[in-house]
Design a protein around this motif. Sequence first.
Motif, PDB file in Angstrom:
ATOM      1  N   TYR A 208     -18.348  16.121  61.161  1.00  0.00           N
ATOM      2  CA  TYR A 208     -18.551  15.698  62.538  1.00  0.00           C
ATOM      3  C   TYR A 208     -19.634  14.637  62.620  1.00  0.00           C
ATOM      4  O   TYR A 208     -20.735  14.832  62.089  1.00  0.00           O
ATOM      5  CB  TYR A 208     -18.972  16.937  63.354  1.00  0.00           C
ATOM      6  N   THR A 209     -19.316  13.490  63.218  1.00  0.00           N
ATOM      7  CA  THR A 209     -20.371  12.585  63.638  1.00  0.00           C
ATOM      8  C   THR A 209     -20.567  12.838  65.126  1.00  0.00           C
ATOM      9  O   THR A 209     -19.695  12.536  65.943  1.00  0.00           O
ATOM     10  CB  THR A 209     -20.067  11.103  63.340  1.00  0.00           C
ATOM     11  N   PRO A 210     -21.669  13.485  65.511  1.00  0.00           N
ATOM     12  CA  PRO A 210     -21.815  13.933  66.898  1.00  0.00           C
ATOM     13  C   PRO A 210     -21.827  12.784  67.895  1.00  0.00           C
ATOM     14  O   PRO A 210     -21.447  12.971  69.053  1.00  0.00           O
ATOM     15  CB  PRO A 210     -23.132  14.700  66.887  1.00  0.00           C
ATOM     16  N   ARG A 211     -22.285  11.621  67.455  1.00  0.00           N
ATOM     17  CA  ARG A 211     -22.235  10.411  68.273  1.00  0.00           C
ATOM     18  C   ARG A 211     -22.161   9.209  67.331  1.00  0.00           C
ATOM     19  O   ARG A 211     -22.875   9.139  66.340  1.00  0.00           O
ATOM     20  CB  ARG A 211     -23.478  10.259  69.176  1.00  0.00           C
ATOM     21  N   MET A 255     -24.837   7.213  62.144  1.00  0.00           N
ATOM     22  CA  MET A 255     -26.230   7.605  61.911  1.00  0.00           C
ATOM     23  C   MET A 255     -26.353   9.071  61.497  1.00  0.00           C
ATOM     24  O   MET A 255     -27.429   9.512  61.112  1.00  0.00           O
ATOM     25  CB  MET A 255     -27.058   7.372  63.175  1.00  0.00           C
ATOM     26  N   MET A 256     -25.261   9.835  61.621  1.00  0.00           N
ATOM     27  CA  MET A 256     -25.285  11.243  61.205  1.00  0.00           C
ATOM     28  C   MET A 256     -23.860  11.731  61.012  1.00  0.00           C
ATOM     29  O   MET A 256     -22.982  11.472  61.848  1.00  0.00           O
ATOM     30  CB  MET A 256     -25.993  12.113  62.233  1.00  0.00           C
ATOM     31  N   VAL A 257     -23.646  12.420  59.922  1.00  0.00           N
ATOM     32  CA  VAL A 257     -22.412  13.169  59.671  1.00  0.00           C
ATOM     33  C   VAL A 257     -22.857  14.534  59.160  1.00  0.00           C
ATOM     34  O   VAL A 257     -23.622  14.620  58.195  1.00  0.00           O
ATOM     35  CB  VAL A 257     -21.509  12.484  58.626  1.00  0.00           C
ATOM     36  N   HIS A 258     -22.393  15.593  59.813  1.00  0.00           N
ATOM     37  CA  HIS A 258     -22.824  16.920  59.364  1.00  0.00           C
ATOM     38  C   HIS A 258     -21.683  17.917  59.421  1.00  0.00           C
ATOM     39  O   HIS A 258     -20.620  17.659  59.989  1.00  0.00           O
ATOM     40  CB  HIS A 258     -24.034  17.418  60.160  1.00  0.00           C
ATOM     41  N   THR A 259     -21.920  19.065  58.808  1.00  0.00           N
ATOM     42  CA  THR A 259     -20.983  20.177  58.849  1.00  0.00           C
ATOM     43  C   THR A 259     -21.786  21.470  58.838  1.00  0.00           C
ATOM     44  O   THR A 259     -22.980  21.466  58.492  1.00  0.00           O
ATOM     45  CB  THR A 259     -20.000  20.147  57.668  1.00  0.00           C
ATOM     46  N   ASN A 260     -21.139  22.563  59.198  1.00  0.00           N
ATOM     47  CA  ASN A 260     -21.786  23.873  59.178  1.00  0.00           C
ATOM     48  C   ASN A 260     -21.295  24.681  57.983  1.00  0.00           C
ATOM     49  O   ASN A 260     -20.100  24.698  57.684  1.00  0.00           O
ATOM     50  CB  ASN A 260     -21.475  24.650  60.459  1.00  0.00           C
ATOM     51  N   ALA A 261     -22.217  25.343  57.321  1.00  0.00           N
ATOM     52  CA  ALA A 261     -21.880  26.267  56.236  1.00  0.00           C
ATOM     53  C   ALA A 261     -22.184  27.678  56.711  1.00  0.00           C
ATOM     54  O   ALA A 261     -23.346  28.013  56.992  1.00  0.00           O
ATOM     55  CB  ALA A 261     -22.672  25.942  54.974  1.00  0.00           C
ATOM     56  N   PHE A 262     -21.172  28.528  56.814  1.00  0.00           N
ATOM     57  CA  PHE A 262     -21.305  29.900  57.287  1.00  0.00           C
ATOM     58  C   PHE A 262     -22.130  30.710  56.301  1.00  0.00           C
ATOM     59  O   PHE A 262     -21.900  30.678  55.097  1.00  0.00           O
ATOM     60  CB  PHE A 262     -19.906  30.500  57.463  1.00  0.00           C
ATOM     61  N   GLY A 263     -23.092  31.488  56.785  1.00  0.00           N
ATOM     62  CA  GLY A 263     -23.886  32.376  55.947  1.00  0.00           C
ATOM     63  C   GLY A 263     -25.115  31.696  55.354  1.00  0.00           C
ATOM     64  O   GLY A 263     -25.357  30.508  55.547  1.00  0.00           O
ATOM     65  N   ARG A 264     -25.918  32.487  54.647  1.00  0.00           N
ATOM     66  CA  ARG A 264     -27.091  31.917  53.962  1.00  0.00           C
ATOM     67  C   ARG A 264     -26.603  30.958  52.884  1.00  0.00           C
ATOM     68  O   ARG A 264     -25.863  31.347  51.983  1.00  0.00           O
ATOM     69  CB  ARG A 264     -27.940  33.021  53.335  1.00  0.00           C
ATOM     70  N   LEU A 284     -24.211  12.569  55.559  1.00  0.00           N
ATOM     71  CA  LEU A 284     -24.157  11.142  55.874  1.00  0.00           C
ATOM     72  C   LEU A 284     -24.096  10.282  54.620  1.00  0.00           C
ATOM     73  O   LEU A 284     -23.393   9.260  54.594  1.00  0.00           O
ATOM     74  CB  LEU A 284     -25.383  10.750  56.721  1.00  0.00           C
ATOM     75  N   GLY A 285     -24.811  10.690  53.564  1.00  0.00           N
ATOM     76  CA  GLY A 285     -24.815   9.907  52.337  1.00  0.00           C
ATOM     77  C   GLY A 285     -23.451   9.773  51.685  1.00  0.00           C
ATOM     78  O   GLY A 285     -23.250   8.888  50.848  1.00  0.00           O
ATOM     79  N   ASN A 286     -22.494  10.638  52.052  1.00  0.00           N
ATOM     80  CA  ASN A 286     -21.130  10.520  51.527  1.00  0.00           C
ATOM     81  C   ASN A 286     -20.378   9.360  52.171  1.00  0.00           C
ATOM     82  O   ASN A 286     -19.314   8.964  51.672  1.00  0.00           O
ATOM     83  CB  ASN A 286     -20.331  11.795  51.791  1.00  0.00           C
ATOM     84  N   TYR A 287     -20.917   8.814  53.275  1.00  0.00           N
ATOM     85  CA  TYR A 287     -20.157   7.843  54.067  1.00  0.00           C
ATOM     86  C   TYR A 287     -20.894   6.533  54.320  1.00  0.00           C
ATOM     87  O   TYR A 287     -20.253   5.486  54.449  1.00  0.00           O
ATOM     88  CB  TYR A 287     -19.789   8.473  55.424  1.00  0.00           C
ATOM     89  N   ALA A 288     -22.207   6.547  54.448  1.00  0.00           N
ATOM     90  CA  ALA A 288     -22.943   5.368  54.877  1.00  0.00           C
ATOM     91  C   ALA A 288     -24.279   5.265  54.149  1.00  0.00           C
ATOM     92  O   ALA A 288     -24.807   6.267  53.661  1.00  0.00           O
ATOM     93  CB  ALA A 288     -23.180   5.435  56.391  1.00  0.00           C
ATOM     94  N   PRO A 289     -24.850   4.054  54.089  1.00  0.00           N
ATOM     95  CA  PRO A 289     -26.201   3.908  53.539  1.00  0.00           C
ATOM     96  C   PRO A 289     -27.204   4.689  54.397  1.00  0.00           C
ATOM     97  O   PRO A 289     -27.082   4.724  55.623  1.00  0.00           O
ATOM     98  CB  PRO A 289     -26.466   2.397  53.630  1.00  0.00           C
ATOM     99  N   THR A 290     -28.186   5.311  53.779  1.00  0.00           N
ATOM    100  CA  THR A 290     -29.160   6.125  54.510  1.00  0.00           C
ATOM    101  C   THR A 290     -30.581   5.750  54.099  1.00  0.00           C
ATOM    102  O   THR A 290     -30.804   5.070  53.093  1.00  0.00           O
ATOM    103  CB  THR A 290     -28.947   7.625  54.252  1.00  0.00           C
ATOM    104  N   ARG A 291     -31.505   6.237  54.886  1.00  0.00           N
ATOM    105  CA  ARG A 291     -32.929   6.038  54.587  1.00  0.00           C
ATOM    106  C   ARG A 291     -33.698   7.199  55.202  1.00  0.00           C
ATOM    107  O   ARG A 291     -33.379   7.643  56.309  1.00  0.00           O
ATOM    108  CB  ARG A 291     -33.409   4.718  55.181  1.00  0.00           C
ATOM    109  N   GLN A 292     -34.687   7.709  54.490  1.00  0.00           N
ATOM    110  CA  GLN A 292     -35.540   8.748  55.048  1.00  0.00           C
ATOM    111  C   GLN A 292     -36.737   8.095  55.733  1.00  0.00           C
ATOM    112  O   GLN A 292     -37.406   7.240  55.155  1.00  0.00           O
ATOM    113  CB  GLN A 292     -36.031   9.718  53.972  1.00  0.00           C
ATOM    114  N   ILE A 293     -36.965   8.512  56.975  1.00  0.00           N
ATOM    115  CA  ILE A 293     -38.087   7.984  57.736  1.00  0.00           C
ATOM    116  C   ILE A 293     -39.074   9.114  58.009  1.00  0.00           C
ATOM    117  O   ILE A 293     -38.714  10.288  58.018  1.00  0.00           O
ATOM    118  CB  ILE A 293     -37.628   7.358  59.066  1.00  0.00           C
ATOM    119  N   ALA A 294     -40.314   8.729  58.241  1.00  0.00           N
ATOM    120  CA  ALA A 294     -41.359   9.691  58.580  1.00  0.00           C
ATOM    121  C   ALA A 294     -41.947   9.321  59.932  1.00  0.00           C
ATOM    122  O   ALA A 294     -42.128   8.140  60.244  1.00  0.00           O
ATOM    123  CB  ALA A 294     -42.450   9.689  57.511  1.00  0.00           C
TER     124      ALA A 294
END
Length: 868
Positions: A208-211, A255-264, A284-294
């Motif tokens: 899911y890309t939420p937006r 800017m974001m692609v995520h999924t849910n993993a059921f359980g711990r 997201l890294g599976n689909y687009a260039p990324t960068r970690q920001i602080a």
Amino acid sequence: MNQRLFSFLLAVMLLAGCSKHEIHFITDTTYRQQVETDFEAARKLTGARQGKLFGVMNQDMTTEEREAMMFLFAYMPLNDMADYDGFFFLRNVRLAFAARDTFSWGKTVPEDVFRHFVLPYRVNNENLDSARAVFFRELIPRVKNLTMKDAALEVNHWCHEKINYQGTDSRTISPLGAICTAYGRCGEESTFTATALRAVGIPARQVYTPRWAHVDDNHAWVEVWIDGKWQFLGACEPAPDLNQGWFAGPALRTMMVHTNAFGRYQGTEKVLKSYDKFARLNLLGNYAPTRQIAVKVTGSDGKQLPGATVDFGLYNYAEFYTLHRATTDENGIALFETGLGDIQVWACDTKGNFNLSRLTVETTDTLILQLSRMQGDAFVYESDNIPPIVREPAKVSESGQKENERRLAVEDSIRNAYISTFINKDEARALAASLALDADRFWSVLQRSRGNWPAIKSFFEKAAPANRELALILTETIAEKDLHDTPEATLTDHLNRYLANGGTLTPDDHRRLYVLNPRIDLEMLTPYRSLLADSLASLRSRDDAASAGAIIAWIKEKIVIDSVNNYYRIQISPVGVFGLRRSDPSNRDLFFVAACRALGIAARLEPATKMPQYYKDGWVNVSFATGESQTFVAEKGRVRLVYDPKESPEPLYYIHFSLARFDGTAMKTLEFEEMKPISQFPGEIELDPGYYRLLTGNRLSDGTVLIRQEFFSLAKGENKKIDLLVRHEQASLKVIARWAETPLKLSATTIVGWIDPETEPGRHFLVDMEPVKESFEKAGIRMQVFATDIATGKKLAGRLPKETVVSTDDGWQLAKSFSKATGLKSETALPAFIVITAGGDVVYYTSGYQIGTGEQLLKTMQRILREK
């Protein structure tokens, strides 16, 4: 459940029960002990429903089955504990193991991948049903002799036979409900497809890309684990191979692609946020260039601030959607990995001190944000937020494309053959006559009920003749999706108990909407009225306010509030809340409204704020924090939004502007009607006192948004005027290409486009045109639109402005000529649109998935007219 399905399930269970009893489902001893601990903690949450849920554990089952059941029970959300019984989950466990043992790939799936992405009965927030059994039985002969990869592709073809894309409301229908309807939005298509893949033992998850960053929309698709790695496919949109889909290009800009993993979750993929019961994975890294920001947050004194809340927000739908919320560490720092576009960072402490700033991810390592603003500060903040740049996806092989297109056409015909079994207009009118109902209104209800029309028909036939007009009113009041999947018994419960509680056969709009109407928010309709009316009858008195007060007191005494364990934020049925006696706050509020309506008291969730209310000489707010009710009108202030009536297109809510109220941590958007024009808002909008933000956004053709945020306070009884100002692009139009030898005979600047209305991007464009169609017609804007054949062109009739000429472009030869002359894509990335002058200058171009194209075309043509 029919007899054949029951027999099939029984056979599967017996087969599973014959397996060896000592094989562990969870082989890691430490992890298994953690599951056992979490299972016992979950058992304590279930109260009076403990027997219905955990009694199944007394059944004879294998060690694998028992551990799998413990895993599901340990981590399921509250709504599943409330609304389903233990045998439902045991059936799903045995079907998951049966699939593993039936197909050749079953033994190749690693234990943890199976645990998180095959075993779970839930994909996301869908309503649940017996789809796993139905899908397993139907798909066995179709995929049993295939490789794992070919089986995944074949399952997607099967899914396309059943449903295709069409936008719907936010409630996610069950997989079998989707089949009944024969369509669904992308969230429903991906839930459906992931369910089907899991049914045959192929690990699958909704991605899911939420937006999106470049357009106002979102999207969901599916990833499958094939031979050791995760790969993607378009749900119900079969392609010749994996990792192909129209969204591959847009995904490079997200800017974001995520999924849910059921359980711990203890896997190796990046975790966006980990919880006790599930994890959200950052893919997201599976689909687009990324960068970690602080982001380093400091207080007003300049010192680092631990424990501050930081929201990383992406502009979309006239608000800043929170991609990730973090808490600063002991050094005042919060980290986030995202795409290479602009976001807005909002940071706040517990005292109402805050600040905000645009952040350009590609060029920023650390943003230092001092909380120099305070709740109540009046100010304006403007920013130009730019999405990631356009990147070209990997070139897709054309191998197998023609065969795939042939199959798609066959699958469309299979689905359409099913749709042709729906009741037709003549049959509906004849039935209306026999029931003494208005034929046009009755046909409208049955037509919108899709494959659920037999249940709706049965509802009318079982209703007493004197009550059938009220039955028609009821079905006209509920949401269209409710017509798709509501059983006859549920509708009958609400009709009969409404009347038994003194409801009239001809309710006014107020009682129709807030007493008769069983739908409260976005929940699936359930037969709660009889149970609550009987169980809470002692709370009813002649005075509605006293009765509502008694319901409030009962809820505060009987219902335990649990803000943690309903983590998917799925709505619990009122019957489920009553039985479990545990709820999160939002479902507690929904239960209050349901209880009121069951006892004949008008009640609702206030549309903008979702505050529970009942009616007594005006709407009355309910505050469970104090157990008191507060008069609606006396607590309000009023805001008048002033705008230029010449503004075109007219500002629409959730598209060009929104209002948000500070909730103590962040700005929460008020849920007024989506796409409501500003001219249809009341002259003065009544709002609770508080701290507010008016946001306007103007998205340009390249995806950049010109944003203006005005913050203001509203006091009790205050009247305030706020100017609704939309920022506009200042630069002149530029020639971006030239089609000098165009075969089109143009006498003036014209919009030219190529579209396939059968694809999801094509359908999105037609939806985009609806709010601006009238503006096109008033301005006399010319459009020439090409379809690939006459039949497809006919599907565009009535969907486009009157001045539009629809023609055919056989084999997209004209589009190919345009691409060859200009170097711009057209036929390979539909829909494609240009604005071209009579001299052949192209001043606007778009192709592929671009939400808002209709508005961009309108604004471009208006600028040309102004510049003349």
